[in-house]
Design a protein around this motif. Structure first.
Motif, PDB file in Angstrom:
ATOM      1  N   LEU A 203       0.861  -1.177   0.000  1.00 33.13           N
ATOM      2  CA  LEU A 203       0.000   0.000   0.000  1.00 33.13           C
ATOM      3  C   LEU A 203       0.897   1.227   0.000  1.00 33.13           C
ATOM      4  O   LEU A 203       1.788   1.350   0.844  1.00 33.13           O
ATOM      5  CB  LEU A 203      -0.905  -0.004   1.227  1.00 33.13           C
ATOM      6  CG  LEU A 203      -1.975   1.081   1.330  1.00 33.13           C
ATOM      7  CD1 LEU A 203      -2.978   0.957   0.193  1.00 33.13           C
ATOM      8  CD2 LEU A 203      -2.687   0.995   2.683  1.00 33.13           C
ATOM      9  N   ARG A 204       0.664   2.133  -0.937  1.00 31.45           N
ATOM     10  CA  ARG A 204       1.544   3.295  -1.084  1.00 31.45           C
ATOM     11  C   ARG A 204       0.739   4.574  -1.244  1.00 31.45           C
ATOM     12  O   ARG A 204      -0.292   4.584  -1.935  1.00 31.45           O
ATOM     13  CB  ARG A 204       2.467   3.127  -2.290  1.00 31.45           C
ATOM     14  CG  ARG A 204       3.469   4.267  -2.466  1.00 31.45           C
ATOM     15  CD  ARG A 204       4.392   4.025  -3.623  1.00 31.45           C
ATOM     16  NE  ARG A 204       5.380   5.092  -3.748  1.00 31.45           N
ATOM     17  CZ  ARG A 204       6.286   5.181  -4.695  1.00 31.45           C
ATOM     18  NH1 ARG A 204       6.340   4.232  -5.637  1.00 31.45           N
ATOM     19  NH2 ARG A 204       7.139   6.178  -4.732  1.00 31.45           N
ATOM     20  N   ASN A 205       1.227   5.629  -0.593  1.00 31.88           N
ATOM     21  CA  ASN A 205       0.649   6.963  -0.748  1.00 31.88           C
ATOM     22  C   ASN A 205       1.436   7.675  -1.840  1.00 31.88           C
ATOM     23  O   ASN A 205       2.580   8.091  -1.643  1.00 31.88           O
ATOM     24  CB  ASN A 205       0.736   7.733   0.571  1.00 31.88           C
ATOM     25  CG  ASN A 205       0.056   9.097   0.495  1.00 31.88           C
ATOM     26  OD1 ASN A 205      -0.245   9.606  -0.582  1.00 31.88           O
ATOM     27  ND2 ASN A 205      -0.187   9.703   1.653  1.00 31.88           N
ATOM     28  N   ASP A 212      -5.999   8.585   5.429  1.00 32.72           N
ATOM     29  CA  ASP A 212      -6.448   7.511   6.315  1.00 32.72           C
ATOM     30  C   ASP A 212      -7.102   6.461   5.422  1.00 32.72           C
ATOM     31  O   ASP A 212      -8.300   6.526   5.152  1.00 32.72           O
ATOM     32  CB  ASP A 212      -7.431   8.057   7.345  1.00 32.72           C
ATOM     33  CG  ASP A 212      -7.960   6.974   8.290  1.00 32.72           C
ATOM     34  OD1 ASP A 212      -7.459   5.836   8.219  1.00 32.72           O
ATOM     35  OD2 ASP A 212      -8.878   7.267   9.080  1.00 32.72           O
ATOM     36  N   PRO A 213      -6.332   5.490   4.918  1.00 34.66           N
ATOM     37  CA  PRO A 213      -6.872   4.588   3.895  1.00 34.66           C
ATOM     38  C   PRO A 213      -7.820   3.547   4.468  1.00 34.66           C
ATOM     39  O   PRO A 213      -7.715   3.136   5.627  1.00 34.66           O
ATOM     40  CB  PRO A 213      -5.611   3.921   3.324  1.00 34.66           C
ATOM     41  CG  PRO A 213      -4.635   3.957   4.448  1.00 34.66           C
ATOM     42  CD  PRO A 213      -4.932   5.200   5.237  1.00 34.66           C
ATOM     43  N   SER A 237      -3.506   4.143  10.143  1.00 34.85           N
ATOM     44  CA  SER A 237      -4.496   5.225  10.139  1.00 34.85           C
ATOM     45  C   SER A 237      -3.946   6.489   9.497  1.00 34.85           C
ATOM     46  O   SER A 237      -4.716   7.356   9.088  1.00 34.85           O
ATOM     47  CB  SER A 237      -4.956   5.525  11.567  1.00 34.85           C
ATOM     48  OG  SER A 237      -3.848   5.904  12.375  1.00 34.85           O
ATOM     49  N   GLU A 238      -2.627   6.609   9.435  1.00 33.04           N
ATOM     50  CA  GLU A 238      -1.989   7.752   8.790  1.00 33.04           C
ATOM     51  C   GLU A 238      -0.911   7.231   7.841  1.00 33.04           C
ATOM     52  O   GLU A 238       0.154   6.807   8.279  1.00 33.04           O
ATOM     53  CB  GLU A 238      -1.333   8.684   9.816  1.00 33.04           C
ATOM     54  CG  GLU A 238      -2.301   9.440  10.690  1.00 33.04           C
ATOM     55  CD  GLU A 238      -1.558  10.327  11.680  1.00 33.04           C
ATOM     56  OE1 GLU A 238      -1.744  11.550  11.627  1.00 33.04           O
ATOM     57  OE2 GLU A 238      -0.783   9.779  12.506  1.00 33.04           O
ATOM     58  N   ALA A 268      -9.577   6.370  -0.164  1.00 32.43           N
ATOM     59  CA  ALA A 268      -9.563   7.511   0.747  1.00 32.43           C
ATOM     60  C   ALA A 268     -10.292   8.620   0.018  1.00 32.43           C
ATOM     61  O   ALA A 268     -10.511   8.523  -1.196  1.00 32.43           O
ATOM     62  CB  ALA A 268      -8.134   7.912   1.118  1.00 32.43           C
ATOM     63  N   PRO A 269     -10.726   9.663   0.724  1.00 34.71           N
ATOM     64  CA  PRO A 269     -11.419  10.741   0.030  1.00 34.71           C
ATOM     65  C   PRO A 269     -10.614  11.268  -1.157  1.00 34.71           C
ATOM     66  O   PRO A 269      -9.493  11.724  -1.009  1.00 34.71           O
ATOM     67  CB  PRO A 269     -11.568  11.814   1.117  1.00 34.71           C
ATOM     68  CG  PRO A 269     -11.621  11.043   2.391  1.00 34.71           C
ATOM     69  CD  PRO A 269     -10.686   9.891   2.194  1.00 34.71           C
ATOM     70  N   GLY A 270     -11.193  11.120  -2.354  1.00 36.93           N
ATOM     71  CA  GLY A 270     -10.554  11.618  -3.563  1.00 36.93           C
ATOM     72  C   GLY A 270      -9.721  10.606  -4.306  1.00 36.93           C
ATOM     73  O   GLY A 270      -9.168  10.929  -5.363  1.00 36.93           O
ATOM     74  N   THR A 271      -9.615   9.355  -3.823  1.00 38.98           N
ATOM     75  CA  THR A 271      -8.788   8.360  -4.511  1.00 38.98           C
ATOM     76  C   THR A 271      -9.319   6.964  -4.247  1.00 38.98           C
ATOM     77  O   THR A 271      -9.846   6.677  -3.166  1.00 38.98           O
ATOM     78  CB  THR A 271      -7.315   8.464  -4.065  1.00 38.98           C
ATOM     79  OG1 THR A 271      -6.553   7.456  -4.714  1.00 38.98           O
ATOM     80  CG2 THR A 271      -7.190   8.290  -2.558  1.00 38.98           C
ATOM     81  N   ARG A 272      -9.168   6.091  -5.248  1.00 40.68           N
ATOM     82  CA  ARG A 272      -9.614   4.703  -5.128  1.00 40.68           C
ATOM     83  C   ARG A 272      -8.853   3.862  -6.160  1.00 40.68           C
ATOM     84  O   ARG A 272      -8.879   4.178  -7.352  1.00 40.68           O
ATOM     85  CB  ARG A 272     -11.121   4.582  -5.345  1.00 40.68           C
ATOM     86  CG  ARG A 272     -11.687   3.171  -5.134  1.00 40.68           C
ATOM     87  CD  ARG A 272     -13.187   3.184  -5.358  1.00 40.68           C
ATOM     88  NE  ARG A 272     -13.785   1.866  -5.178  1.00 40.68           N
ATOM     89  CZ  ARG A 272     -14.218   1.392  -4.015  1.00 40.68           C
ATOM     90  NH1 ARG A 272     -14.115   2.135  -2.926  1.00 40.68           N
ATOM     91  NH2 ARG A 272     -14.758   0.187  -3.926  1.00 40.68           N
ATOM     92  N   GLN A 273      -8.173   2.788  -5.701  1.00 42.63           N
ATOM     93  CA  GLN A 273      -7.402   1.932  -6.596  1.00 42.63           C
ATOM     94  C   GLN A 273      -7.578   0.477  -6.180  1.00 42.63           C
ATOM     95  O   GLN A 273      -7.786   0.179  -4.996  1.00 42.63           O
ATOM     96  CB  GLN A 273      -5.918   2.299  -6.559  1.00 42.63           C
ATOM     97  CG  GLN A 273      -5.582   3.663  -7.146  1.00 42.63           C
ATOM     98  CD  GLN A 273      -5.756   3.698  -8.649  1.00 42.63           C
ATOM     99  OE1 GLN A 273      -5.598   2.682  -9.331  1.00 42.63           O
ATOM    100  NE2 GLN A 273      -6.097   4.864  -9.184  1.00 42.63           N
TER     101      GLN A 273
END
Length: 336
Positions: A203-205, A212-213, A237-238, A268-273
């Motif tokens: 999992l990568r930001n 908060d994924p 959580s972060e 997360a708000p604004g992203t989905r993969q």
């Protein structure tokens, strides 16, 4: 035997709901100086590129004797094991808060049951990237506590007050999930013993803000049957910008005989993969029988092919010299 001293920097970044919400390890605590409005659990700061901020950090000694600390600013990161919030040691390179922050005093001695307040400056460079730059103001006890035995570990403790800095500019939340792997444990004989699986993924930001994924796990078998459908709880959580973690999720009661796929969806708000991986569940005994049958079929196929090749080969006679038949000699005619 010589003792091997390994330096471990334990940055204690957990805090209690005590006054000033201090990060605390039981011997000393570090926390933002309360503002005129209220106590602050962390440093929440925002700045424009090129701006300089000033603030104050408090260090409290909870022991009866004086303690001396090294004060420094540090960048934060997610630990690879579980995604926990951690900060860099003084010897590591810094690129954000750790490079821009500077306490007014690099070392401070705090008397027993006393508190010392230290100002610090945060100079955000002109070319700073917009988005979140998490870090901490750390009080490091440079004494190394050693254990006993042939292999002794040296422990250096530290406590840090978190700094959440956001540099103004465009923000982009973005997540990626990938490298999905499925490890299985199958019983030798179908029905005798439990079947389990371990699903691992990265999992990568990939954005520039902390997220908060939420990760959803779905498994489908033959004909689209639902085998598993749940929201995972072992997720940080972060997840800080630019950070990635390798996580695992156990799957008890995994099918012993099935063929399907596993899909992980991170949002997360604004992203989905999403990312998927297929699996084939076969008990060891059945897998061995299938392998043996495949070997036998392969041997028979090779033999049959060789037989066809032999039958297709024809033996041709060697060429003979061609001769022209001679005329028979006529016998002399008898004279009367």
């Amino acid at each position: 035997m010589r003792k091997l001293y390994v330096l471990l920097l334990g940055l204690m970044l957990a805090w209690q709901a005590a006054p000033a919400h201090a990060a605390d390890n039981g011997s000393w605590s570090v926390y933002p100086v309360a503002s005129k409005v209220a106590a602050r659990p962390y440093f929440y700061l925002s700045a424009d590129p090129g701006q300089t901020l000033t603030d104050k950090v408090a260090v409290t000694n909870k022991t009866g004797g004086p303690l001396t600390f090294r004060l420094y600013a540090a960048d934060a990161y997610n630990t690879a094991r579980d995604g926990g919030f951690a900060v860099r040691s003084p010897a590591e390179p810094m690129r954000g808060v750790g490079a821009w922050g500077k306490p007014a005093r690099s070392r401070v001695t705090v008397p027993g049951h006393g508190t010392v307040t230290v100002p610090f400056t945060l100079r955000v460079p002109q070319g700073a990237e917009p988005g979140d730059h998490p870090g901490a103001i750390v009080a490091l006890d440079e004494r190394v506590e050693t254990g006993s035995g042939s292999l002794a570990l040296g422990v250096r403790q530290a406590v840090g007050a978190r700094v959440y800095l956001r540099v103004s500019g465009p923000t982009l939340p973005a997540l990626s999930v990938g490298q999905v792997r499925i490890g299985r444990h199958q019983p030798l004989v179908p029905g005798l013993g439990a079947s389990t699986a371990m699903i691992s993924y990265t999992l990568r930001n990939t954005g520039n803000v902390t997220v908060d994924p939420e990760v959803e796990l779905r498994a489908r078998g033959l004909f689209g049957r639902t085998l598993l459908d749940r929201t995972l709880t072992r997720v940080p959580s972060e997840l800080l910008p630019g950070q990635q973690v390798r996580l695992t999720e156990p799957w008890s009661g995994a099918p012993q005989l099935d063929w399907g796929n596993v899909t992980l969806t991170a949002s997360a708000p604004g992203t989905r993969q999403s990312a998927s991986a297929s699996f084939l569940a076969l008990p060891w005994l059945l897998a061995g029988l299938v392998l043996a049958a495949a070997v036998v079929c392969g041997v028979l196929l090779v033999r049959a092919r060789r037989g066809r090749v032999r039958r297709s080969v024809r033996v041709r006679p060697s060429p003979r010299a061609r001769t022209t038949p001679s005329r028979p000699r006529s016998s002399p005619s008898a004279r009367p």
